[in-house]
Write a protein that holds these residues in place. Structure first.
Motif, PDB file in Angstrom:
ATOM      1  N   ASP A 308     -34.789  -5.732   7.128  1.00  9.04           N
ATOM      2  CA  ASP A 308     -33.963  -5.102   6.908  1.00  9.04           C
ATOM      3  C   ASP A 308     -33.648  -3.863   7.859  1.00  9.04           C
ATOM      4  O   ASP A 308     -33.554  -4.683   8.966  1.00  9.04           O
ATOM      5  CB  ASP A 308     -34.240  -3.889   5.503  1.00  9.04           C
ATOM      6  CG  ASP A 308     -35.390  -2.888   6.250  1.00  9.04           C
ATOM      7  OD1 ASP A 308     -35.980  -2.620   6.683  1.00  9.04           O
ATOM      8  OD2 ASP A 308     -35.598  -2.202   4.930  1.00  9.04           O
ATOM      9  N   SER A 309     -33.023  -3.153   8.164  1.00 11.30           N
ATOM     10  CA  SER A 309     -32.538  -2.603   9.946  1.00 11.30           C
ATOM     11  C   SER A 309     -33.586  -2.241  10.375  1.00 11.30           C
ATOM     12  O   SER A 309     -33.498  -1.555  10.951  1.00 11.30           O
ATOM     13  CB  SER A 309     -31.800  -1.007   8.641  1.00 11.30           C
ATOM     14  OG  SER A 309     -31.766  -0.207   7.873  1.00 11.30           O
ATOM     15  N   ARG A 345     -28.249  -5.049   7.245  1.00 11.20           N
ATOM     16  CA  ARG A 345     -27.952  -3.000   7.322  1.00 11.20           C
ATOM     17  C   ARG A 345     -28.267  -3.000   6.173  1.00 11.20           C
ATOM     18  O   ARG A 345     -28.639  -1.844   5.690  1.00 11.20           O
ATOM     19  CB  ARG A 345     -26.997  -3.049   7.948  1.00 11.20           C
ATOM     20  CG  ARG A 345     -26.618  -2.628   9.760  1.00 11.20           C
ATOM     21  CD  ARG A 345     -25.333  -2.426  10.250  1.00 11.20           C
ATOM     22  NE  ARG A 345     -25.057  -2.578  11.269  1.00 11.20           N
ATOM     23  CZ  ARG A 345     -25.797  -2.707  12.470  1.00 11.20           C
ATOM     24  NH1 ARG A 345     -25.698  -4.159  12.348  1.00 11.20           N
ATOM     25  NH2 ARG A 345     -25.578  -2.415  13.684  1.00 11.20           N
ATOM     26  N   SER A 347     -29.877  -4.618   1.553  1.00 10.97           N
ATOM     27  CA  SER A 347     -31.668  -5.054   1.757  1.00 10.97           C
ATOM     28  C   SER A 347     -32.177  -5.894   2.651  1.00 10.97           C
ATOM     29  O   SER A 347     -31.309  -6.812   2.528  1.00 10.97           O
ATOM     30  CB  SER A 347     -31.560  -5.521   0.230  1.00 10.97           C
ATOM     31  OG  SER A 347     -32.157  -5.119  -0.717  1.00 10.97           O
ATOM     32  N   GLY A 348     -33.529  -5.685   2.304  1.00 10.67           N
ATOM     33  CA  GLY A 348     -33.986  -6.690   3.132  1.00 10.67           C
ATOM     34  C   GLY A 348     -34.806  -7.118   2.272  1.00 10.67           C
ATOM     35  O   GLY A 348     -35.742  -8.597   2.681  1.00 10.67           O
ATOM     36  N   ALA A 352     -31.570 -10.338   2.996  1.00 16.75           N
ATOM     37  CA  ALA A 352     -32.120 -11.111   4.004  1.00 16.75           C
ATOM     38  C   ALA A 352     -32.473 -12.356   4.140  1.00 16.75           C
ATOM     39  O   ALA A 352     -32.327 -13.412   4.414  1.00 16.75           O
ATOM     40  CB  ALA A 352     -33.409 -10.383   4.526  1.00 16.75           C
ATOM     41  N   PHE A 377     -40.017  -4.735   5.407  1.00 16.25           N
ATOM     42  CA  PHE A 377     -38.806  -4.216   5.256  1.00 16.25           C
ATOM     43  C   PHE A 377     -39.229  -2.308   4.505  1.00 16.25           C
ATOM     44  O   PHE A 377     -40.330  -2.377   4.645  1.00 16.25           O
ATOM     45  CB  PHE A 377     -38.011  -4.889   3.745  1.00 16.25           C
ATOM     46  CG  PHE A 377     -39.523  -5.163   2.830  1.00 16.25           C
ATOM     47  CD1 PHE A 377     -39.303  -4.447   1.612  1.00 16.25           C
ATOM     48  CD2 PHE A 377     -39.617  -6.276   2.526  1.00 16.25           C
ATOM     49  CE1 PHE A 377     -40.624  -5.272   1.199  1.00 16.25           C
ATOM     50  CE2 PHE A 377     -40.889  -7.115   2.117  1.00 16.25           C
ATOM     51  CZ  PHE A 377     -41.193  -6.457   1.478  1.00 16.25           C
ATOM     52  N   GLU A 381     -37.369  -0.365  -0.930  1.00 21.81           N
ATOM     53  CA  GLU A 381     -36.511  -1.771  -1.777  1.00 21.81           C
ATOM     54  C   GLU A 381     -37.481  -1.939  -2.715  1.00 21.81           C
ATOM     55  O   GLU A 381     -36.603  -2.461  -3.269  1.00 21.81           O
ATOM     56  CB  GLU A 381     -36.802  -2.669  -0.711  1.00 21.81           C
ATOM     57  CG  GLU A 381     -35.983  -2.626   0.900  1.00 21.81           C
ATOM     58  CD  GLU A 381     -35.010  -2.878   0.655  1.00 21.81           C
ATOM     59  OE1 GLU A 381     -34.361  -4.589   0.825  1.00 21.81           O
ATOM     60  OE2 GLU A 381     -33.791  -2.552   0.022  1.00 21.81           O
ATOM     61  N   ALA A 385     -34.069  -1.796  -4.033  1.00 23.91           N
ATOM     62  CA  ALA A 385     -33.127  -3.238  -3.687  1.00 23.91           C
ATOM     63  C   ALA A 385     -32.470  -3.820  -5.320  1.00 23.91           C
ATOM     64  O   ALA A 385     -32.374  -3.483  -6.464  1.00 23.91           O
ATOM     65  CB  ALA A 385     -34.001  -4.371  -3.709  1.00 23.91           C
TER      66      ALA A 385
END
Length: 395
Positions: A308-309, A345, A347-348, A352, A377, A381, A385
């Motif tokens: 994620d970000s 940016r 959800s990881g 992703a 992440f 999450e 998520a």
């Protein structure tokens, strides 16, 4: 026998001085003595139990983990009521309402997943099956996985979340872990053969580093210092992997500098009287014909940084504040080679991995020289998520 009205019949002599034994005969002085002793022993036992219950209850109520869970629940609900993502803590610290809601969830896998997850489809609420499947696919492709969940900021700085936590934790000599659910889940993953780098312990030990805290006070992400510490811990593990011995490390330059940022929590708070935060960043650059330039990610790298970000902050610029100072940059410095970066940016968790699949879809030979996926992440999450779907790693 005459009943005594209005008072406990302690003064009735026939009830005390002439008791009967089991045979209905007047009790001897020895039988009377032992009955008297038994009554006192019973009374003493009852009093002892009451004392133990009375003294034990406050200890359970003051358990730091339970106080953090309770305070997280209260503060997240208050933020939701006021329609804001920002929770104001102590000494200018700001916290994310979704992160606090995650902490309040407790156990988040198995039977409880659908109950605490924000996933729109309950079928994808549990993170465990998706993580296990992803690991199995990578193993089949000859690629290792290193899972690196980013600890919640409130777990590392709980004494800045609320006054109640500050008062309770002030009596502790050293910060303690307050995340039993995370620890249990990571142990479960390890039992399944998945390497997990749990940063919580080292983050607690170094939460007040010389260059500053490991999380931004006014942003949802870790700080530039947090990126450096995380890269150091990841680097120590990667350098021990057998394939890394074949790597010829490159030389990169680094320089610390301070920068004022407009954190996302600060912007959401809309409090003009709160000064913006200044963070310390370690900028990583390489020599070029035009001078020093950033170390760009390399799709040919044997290492994929996925997530994620937290992988974009201080690296991607723009709303991510800066360039050349994020986790990807710090890993390049630690390992002596750029990484292949796939970060979103959002959800990881699922998005992703979908982006990873699309990259492999465009390049049939994408996995040929890959050795390691570092999946980074935020731990929130696990509950926040929009689902943990099973996604293939290649067409």
């Amino acid at each position: 026998m005459k009943r005594t009205q209005g008072r406990t019949p302690r003064s009735a002599p026939t009830e005390i001085t002439n008791p009967k034994n089991r045979r209905g005969e007047p009790a001897s002085i020895f039988e009377h003595f032992f009955d008297y002793q038994a009554s006192w022993r019973l009374l003493a036992s009852v009093v002892g139990i009451l004392v133990l219950l009375t003294t034990a209850m406050p200890v359970r109520a003051e358990n730091p983990s339970k106080i953090l869970l309770s305070e997280s629940t209260r503060l997240a609900e208050e933020a939701r009521t006021h329609g804001t993502m920002t929770v104001q803590g102590l000494d200018g610290w700001l916290f994310f309402d979704q992160e606090l809601a995650h902490i309040a969830s407790g156990t988040f896998w198995g039977d409880r997943a659908a109950e605490v997850s924000r996933a729109s489809n309950p079928e994808f609420a549990d993170p465990l099956p998706a993580i296990l499947d992803f690991h199995a696919q990578l193993q089949a492709a000859g690629v290792e996985l290193l899972l690196v969940p980013v600890p919640p900021k409130a777990m590392i700085y709980p004494d800045f979340v609320s006054q109640a936590l500050a008062e309770r934790l002030a009596t502790q000599d050293a910060p303690a872990r307050l995340d039993p659910a995370h620890r249990e889940f990571y142990d479960l993953l390890r039992e399944e053969g998945i390497p997990v780098l749990d940063l919580t312990e080292v983050f607690l030990q170094e939460r007040f580093a010389d260059q500053g805290p490991l999380f931004c006070r006014q942003d949802t992400h870790w700080s530039g210092v947090g990126c450096v510490v995380a890269a150091r811990e990841i680097g120590e593990l990667v350098r021990k992997m057998p394939w890394y011995a074949e790597i010829t490390p490159q030389d990169f330059d680094s320089l610390w500098h301070d920068m004022e940022i407009s954190g996302d929590l600060w912007r959401a708070l809309e409090a003009p009287d709160l000064e913006r935060e200044i963070v310390s960043l370690r900028q990583v650059r390489r020599e070029a014909s035009t001078g020093l330039e950033p170390v760009d990610p390399d799709q040919g790298s044997p290492i994929i940084l996925l997530g994620d970000s937290h992988n974009l902050v201080f690296h991607a610029g723009g709303d991510m504040h800066a360039q050349a100072s994020g986790l990807a940059d710090q890993l390049a410095l630690e390992l002596g080679l750029p990484v292949d970066l796939i970060a979103v940016r959002g959800s990881g968790a699922t998005p992703a991995r979908i982006n990873l699949f699309r990259r492999a879809q465009r390049n049939p030979e994408y996995w040929q020289d890959k050795k390691l996926v570092i999946w980074v992440f935020t731990a929130r999450e696990f509950t926040h998520a929009d689902g943990w779907r099973v996604v293939p790693i290649s067409p």
